[in-house]
Design a protein around this motif. Structure first.
Motif, mmCIF file in Angstrom:
data_model
loop_
_atom_site.group_PDB
_atom_site.id
_atom_site.type_symbol
_atom_site.label_atom_id
_atom_site.label_comp_id
_atom_site.label_asym_id
_atom_site.label_seq_id
_atom_site.Cartn_x
_atom_site.Cartn_y
_atom_site.Cartn_z
ATOM 1 N N LEU A 1 -74.208 36.626 1.647
ATOM 2 C CA LEU A 1 -74.521 35.199 1.593
ATOM 3 C C LEU A 1 -74.445 34.649 0.178
ATOM 4 C CD1 LEU A 1 -75.410 32.610 2.997
ATOM 5 C CD2 LEU A 1 -77.783 33.408 2.853
ATOM 6 N N ALA A 2 -74.738 35.471 -0.809
ATOM 7 C CA ALA A 2 -74.676 35.024 -2.198
ATOM 8 C C ALA A 2 -73.251 34.690 -2.625
ATOM 9 C CB ALA A 2 -75.260 36.092 -3.131
ATOM 10 N N ASN A 3 -72.255 35.090 -1.821
ATOM 11 C CA ASN A 3 -70.857 34.769 -2.120
ATOM 12 C C ASN A 3 -70.463 33.380 -1.643
ATOM 13 O OD1 ASN A 3 -70.413 37.357 -3.215
ATOM 14 N ND2 ASN A 3 -69.944 38.196 -1.185
ATOM 15 N N LEU A 4 -71.413 32.615 -1.113
ATOM 16 C CA LEU A 4 -71.100 31.287 -0.592
ATOM 17 C C LEU A 4 -70.384 30.394 -1.601
ATOM 18 C CD1 LEU A 4 -71.208 29.209 1.663
ATOM 19 C CD2 LEU A 4 -73.553 28.654 0.980
ATOM 20 N N PRO A 5 -70.794 30.350 -2.885
ATOM 21 C CA PRO A 5 -70.047 29.511 -3.836
ATOM 22 C C PRO A 5 -68.568 29.868 -3.909
ATOM 23 C CG PRO A 5 -72.162 30.122 -4.771
ATOM 24 C CD PRO A 5 -72.007 30.934 -3.507
ATOM 25 N N ASP A 6 -68.241 31.165 -3.866
ATOM 26 C CA ASP A 6 -66.835 31.574 -3.897
ATOM 27 C C ASP A 6 -66.112 31.146 -2.621
ATOM 28 O OD1 ASP A 6 -67.160 32.773 -6.372
ATOM 29 O OD2 ASP A 6 -67.611 34.749 -5.522
ATOM 30 N N ALA B 1 -80.546 33.405 -0.171
ATOM 31 C CA ALA B 1 -79.591 34.505 -0.337
ATOM 32 C C ALA B 1 -80.040 35.537 -1.359
ATOM 33 C CB ALA B 1 -78.228 33.943 -0.747
ATOM 34 N N GLN B 2 -81.038 35.212 -2.162
ATOM 35 C CA GLN B 2 -81.487 36.146 -3.194
ATOM 36 C C GLN B 2 -82.116 37.387 -2.562
ATOM 37 O OE1 GLN B 2 -80.687 35.641 -6.513
ATOM 38 N NE2 GLN B 2 -79.536 34.051 -5.407
ATOM 39 N N PRO B 3 -81.959 38.545 -3.213
ATOM 40 C CA PRO B 3 -82.505 39.788 -2.656
ATOM 41 C C PRO B 3 -83.985 39.666 -2.293
ATOM 42 C CG PRO B 3 -81.115 40.266 -4.539
ATOM 43 C CD PRO B 3 -81.256 38.769 -4.493
ATOM 44 N N TYR B 4 -84.326 40.142 -1.113
ATOM 45 C CA TYR B 4 -85.708 40.092 -0.636
ATOM 46 C C TYR B 4 -85.953 41.359 0.181
ATOM 47 C CZ TYR B 4 -90.055 38.123 1.217
ATOM 48 O OH TYR B 4 -91.379 37.897 1.531
ATOM 49 N N PRO B 5 -86.404 42.425 -0.462
ATOM 50 C CA PRO B 5 -86.517 43.737 0.186
ATOM 51 C C PRO B 5 -87.389 43.763 1.444
ATOM 52 C CG PRO B 5 -86.745 43.938 -2.197
ATOM 53 C CD PRO B 5 -86.780 42.475 -1.893
ATOM 54 N N ASP B 6 -88.359 42.855 1.550
ATOM 55 C CA ASP B 6 -89.284 42.889 2.680
ATOM 56 C C ASP B 6 -88.824 42.071 3.889
ATOM 57 O OD1 ASP B 6 -91.036 44.505 1.250
ATOM 58 O OD2 ASP B 6 -92.116 42.787 0.407
ATOM 59 N N ALA B 7 -87.636 41.468 3.806
ATOM 60 C CA ALA B 7 -87.195 40.538 4.850
ATOM 61 C C ALA B 7 -87.186 41.174 6.238
ATOM 62 C CB ALA B 7 -85.812 39.994 4.514
ATOM 63 N N THR C 1 -77.827 31.756 15.794
ATOM 64 C CA THR C 1 -76.386 31.943 15.697
ATOM 65 C C THR C 1 -75.913 31.576 14.292
ATOM 66 O OG1 THR C 1 -74.234 31.403 16.690
ATOM 67 C CG2 THR C 1 -75.859 29.631 16.590
ATOM 68 N N GLY C 2 -75.004 32.387 13.752
ATOM 69 C CA GLY C 2 -74.478 32.125 12.424
ATOM 70 C C GLY C 2 -75.545 32.142 11.349
ATOM 71 N N THR C 3 -76.465 33.092 11.420
ATOM 72 C CA THR C 3 -77.572 33.099 10.467
ATOM 73 C C THR C 3 -77.920 34.527 10.078
ATOM 74 O OG1 THR C 3 -79.748 32.114 10.031
ATOM 75 C CG2 THR C 3 -79.432 33.171 12.164
ATOM 76 N N GLY C 4 -78.814 34.660 9.100
ATOM 77 C CA GLY C 4 -79.201 35.986 8.644
ATOM 78 C C GLY C 4 -80.571 35.969 8.001
ATOM 79 N N PRO C 5 -81.130 37.142 7.707
ATOM 80 C CA PRO C 5 -82.457 37.222 7.106
ATOM 81 C C PRO C 5 -82.421 36.825 5.638
ATOM 82 C CG PRO C 5 -81.468 39.380 7.146
ATOM 83 C CD PRO C 5 -80.503 38.459 7.864
ATOM 84 N N LYS C 6 -83.561 36.687 5.031
ATOM 85 C CA LYS C 6 -83.606 36.478 3.588
ATOM 86 C C LYS C 6 -82.830 37.604 2.912
ATOM 87 C CE LYS C 6 -88.142 34.201 3.248
ATOM 88 N NZ LYS C 6 -89.521 34.346 2.708
ATOM 89 N N GLY C 7 -82.083 37.233 1.878
ATOM 90 C CA GLY C 7 -81.296 38.242 1.176
ATOM 91 C C GLY C 7 -80.126 38.768 1.971
ATOM 92 N N SER C 8 -79.600 37.975 2.900
ATOM 93 C CA SER C 8 -78.484 38.413 3.742
ATOM 94 C C SER C 8 -77.328 38.966 2.917
ATOM 95 C CB SER C 8 -77.966 37.237 4.580
ATOM 96 O OG SER C 8 -78.891 36.854 5.563
#
Length: 307
Positions: free
Chosen positions: A166-171, A234-240, A156-163
């Motif tokens: 998710l990279a917008n978390l700092p904002d 959160a970094q891009p991970y094409p194989d996730a 719950t409340g989660t996602g794969p690598k590179g979601s």
């Protein structure tokens, strides 16, 4: 910033497309295990893990993995008490978090190793896992690297690598700057609707009900390590998504329709790649969707684990 990181735990997401009508909010009397369970300790390697066992049921336990910035006492008692009526529920602090010793790893992979060490030192060869937010990242890592240890999975409340998003978390963290603890909780975990905010306020009260033997707060050092790990995830991970096709365990996936940090599209993507993924989306709900609809969530999980 400390409060922002603590409540960022409520800002990562995944979930469902199975039900169109809003979950019910029926009341049910349950035994309050959450408030009375004693803190225990077990040592593996250089780490002394703090944990609590909720409920008196036998059989395979449900081990819960916490989100960013959270300790054992940041779970909503409506969830933990509800699940403990039927299952042995184990909550714990991973390395360097709360009352556990050691240094918090700065990668999800190393956090997963710590969680596995904790489970094995308790003597379990197979468990059910539930991961919320960052705990969901750790859960995915465990399922991929230690599949024999896992029976069923709740995310719950989660996602794969590179979601996506998710990279917008700092904002998102900046957007919550200056809010008091309650408003931060609502901002990160719930929507702006009156109904969602009202449910969030009730959840906040429940979370802070325990005052005796309350867990230690997450340190600034641990928070920083966790945030580093999440941003790396959160970094891009094409194989996730391709990697998730190897997951053979049944997965129950609950997600809020309006999750800020991990938009619902991530849950949809995961459900299309995990072979046995049951996706459920809660309407008008944010990152802490299951805190907003605790009775519905507990019923979903109880039915899923009991199948």
């Amino acid at each position: 910033m400390k409060h922002l990181i603590l409540f960022a735990v409520l800002a990562l997401g995944i979930v469902s497309c199975k039900k169109d009508d809003a979950p019910g909010n029926g009341q049910e009397t349950v035994i309050d295990y959450h408030q009375t369970a004693t803190t225990q300790f077990v040592t593996s390697g250089d780490t002394k893990y703090a944990y609590r066992v909720l409920g008196d049921k036998g059989g395979m336990p449900l081990v819960m993995l916490s989100p960013l910035g959270s300790t054992m006492d940041d779970w909503d008692p409506a969830i933990t008490n509800g699940l403990a009526q039927k299952y042995r529920v184990i909550i714990f602090d991973n390395q360097g978090v709360g009352a556990s010793t050691g240094k918090t790893p700065a990668t999800i992979a190393d956090m997963a190793k710590g969680a596995v060490a904790f489970i094995k030192v308790l003597g379990y060869s197979k468990v059910n896992l539930m991961g919320f937010s960052m705990g969901g990242f750790i859960t995915q890592q465990i399922v991929l690297t230690e599949p024999a240890l896992v029976n069923k999975v709740v995310l719950t409340g989660t996602g794969p690598k590179g979601s996506e998003g998710l990279a917008n978390l700092p904002d998102i963290l900046v957007g919550g700057a200056g809010l008091n603890p309650l408003e931060s909780y609502l901002y990160f975990g719930f929507t702006t609707s009156d109904a969602s905010r009202a449910a969030g306020k009730l959840s906040y009260e429940r979370v802070h009900k325990r005052t005796i033997d309350r867990d230690s707060a997450v340190s600034a050092e641990s928070n920083t390590a966790q945030l580093t790990a999440v941003l790396a995830w959160a970094q891009p991970y094409p194989d996730a998504l391709k990697e998730l096709e190897a997951v053979t365990q049944p997965v129950l996936h609950i997600q809020g329709q309006k999750d800020k940090p991990v938009p619902v599209v991530n849950a949809i993507n995961m459900s299309q790649h995990i072979p046995n993924d049951r996706l459920v989306i809660y309407p008008d709900a944010g990152h802490a969707a299951f805190f907003q609809y605790p009775e519905q969530f507990v019923q979903e999980v109880n039915d899923f684990l009991g199948e």
